[in-house]
Scaffold this motif. Structure first.
Motif, short mmCIF file in Angstrom:
data_model
loop_
_atom_site.label_atom_id
_atom_site.label_comp_id
_atom_site.label_asym_id
_atom_site.label_seq_id
_atom_site.Cartn_x
_atom_site.Cartn_y
_atom_site.Cartn_z
N MET A 1 0.84 -1.19 0.00
CA MET A 1 0.00 0.00 0.00
C MET A 1 0.88 1.24 0.00
O MET A 1 2.03 1.20 0.42
N ASP A 2 0.36 2.37 -0.49
CA ASP A 2 1.08 3.63 -0.48
C ASP A 2 0.99 4.27 0.90
O ASP A 2 0.09 3.96 1.69
N ASN A 3 1.93 5.20 1.18
CA ASN A 3 1.84 5.96 2.42
C ASN A 3 0.50 6.68 2.48
O ASN A 3 0.02 7.21 1.48
N ILE A 4 -0.08 6.73 3.66
CA ILE A 4 -1.39 7.36 3.85
C ILE A 4 -1.26 8.44 4.90
O ILE A 4 -0.65 8.23 5.95
N GLU A 5 -1.82 9.61 4.62
CA GLU A 5 -1.87 10.69 5.60
C GLU A 5 -3.32 11.03 5.89
O GLU A 5 -4.13 11.18 4.97
N ILE A 6 -3.65 11.16 7.17
CA ILE A 6 -5.02 11.48 7.59
C ILE A 6 -4.95 12.68 8.53
O ILE A 6 -4.21 12.66 9.51
N ILE A 7 -5.70 13.74 8.21
CA ILE A 7 -5.85 14.88 9.11
C ILE A 7 -7.18 14.72 9.83
O ILE A 7 -8.24 14.70 9.21
#
Length: 304
Positions: A1-7
């Protein structure tokens, strides 16, 4: 999976609990594997390694660093689920509540695929060695009928039939609130939620067409029992559409109310009926599957 960023859009409690909810829903990861990711620094908060007990606050940035999945093998296991119909080309199974459909990193066993490998000698190979026979999925907490292919020819034809809306699927759902019209159609595109990647949402941005028909079966004081027929098979479609019209599925941990996250059974959503023409024999396949006991008990509770 790709890096994931969540705000984060709101305070969200402990990191381990939030990460578990997200990664189990998206990737079927196990709790122990997610705990290991946090401990090894693959899940960061505001670019820092933090404790699993860290309390997440509004505007915190969670970064999930891509990690090569552990090598896993789908092993045969004697698991409890019902085969409703079977012939030489396909079968229909009744997936229990809480059972993941196929193995994934950190969640190598206890899935429907593990059980299928124990019960069925031949399964199609199109889905790969971790998804043999799997033509379509149901969410972990959704119960009911699924089609499984025994050979590649059947699998290909079933996939085409799904894409062309030639497989009739009916669901039974218990939703919050009282729906006044007897019938309705929700025609609203669904795409990934921009602020919370574990959720889908009604949006025009990078979305796909989605259409759900619903019909009221029974009204209660604060709830409604409905039948849903879907023309498209988008991720979480019924759950997203019902939440969109302010009648979220009871027990839905993602799209309903905060207290719904405490419902042990999960969402009250059941794949009740499958109807289609057999892709090989041309026979009419038409099967229903009664709602689980826990679902029925909830209806009885609301009636009293």
């Amino acid at each position: 999976m790709d890096n994931i960023e969540i705000i984060l859009q709101e305070d969200s409690g402990r990191l381990d609990k939030y990460a578990t909810n997200y990664l189990q829903e998206e990737f079927d990861f196990s709790r122990s594997y997610i705990q290991k990711l946090i401990e090894q620094g693959f899940i960061l908060v505001n670019d820092n390694i933090v404790s699993a007990k860290y309390n997440l606050l509004k505007n915190d940035k969670i970064t999930i660093i891509a990690k090569e999945p552990e090598e896993i093998e789908a092993i045969a296991q004697d698991l409890d689920f019902e085969i409703v119909y079977e012939d030489s080309d396909l079968l229909l199974v009744n997936k229990p509540n809480g059972m993941v459909v196929h193995p994934a990193a950190g969640n190598p066993d206890g899935t429907l695929v593990n059980g299928l490998l124990f019960k069925i000698k031949d399964l199609s190979a199109i889905g790969g060695y971790l998804r043999p026979g799997i033509v379509h999925r149901l969410d972990k907490m959704t119960t009911g009928l699924m089609i499984v292919a025994k050979n590649d020819k059947t699998h290909k034809k079933l996939t085409e039939m799904l894409a062309n809306n030639q497989i009739h699927k009916e669901y039974i759902a218990l939703v919050h609130g009282v729906i006044e019209p007897e019938k309705g159609t929700i025609d609203a595109p669904i795409g990934r939620h921009r602020g919370n990647r574990k959720k889908m949402t009604v949006t025009e941005i990078n979305a796909k067409h989605a259409k759900t028909h619903f019909e009221v079966l029974k009204r209660f004081e604060n709830h409604t029992l409905i039948k849903c027929v879907i023309e498209t098979g988008r991720t979480h479609q019924i759950r997203v559409h019902m939440s969109f019209i302010k009648h979220a599925v009871v027990g839905d941990p993602l799209y309903a109310f905060r207290e719904d996250q405490k419902v042990e059974f999960g969402q009250y959503l059941h794949a009740y009926k499958l109807s289609f023409t057999h892709p090989i024999t041309g026979e009419k396949i038409d099967y229903t599957c009664e709602i689980p006991k826990e679902f029925n008990d909830k209806i009885i509770e609301l009636e009293n």
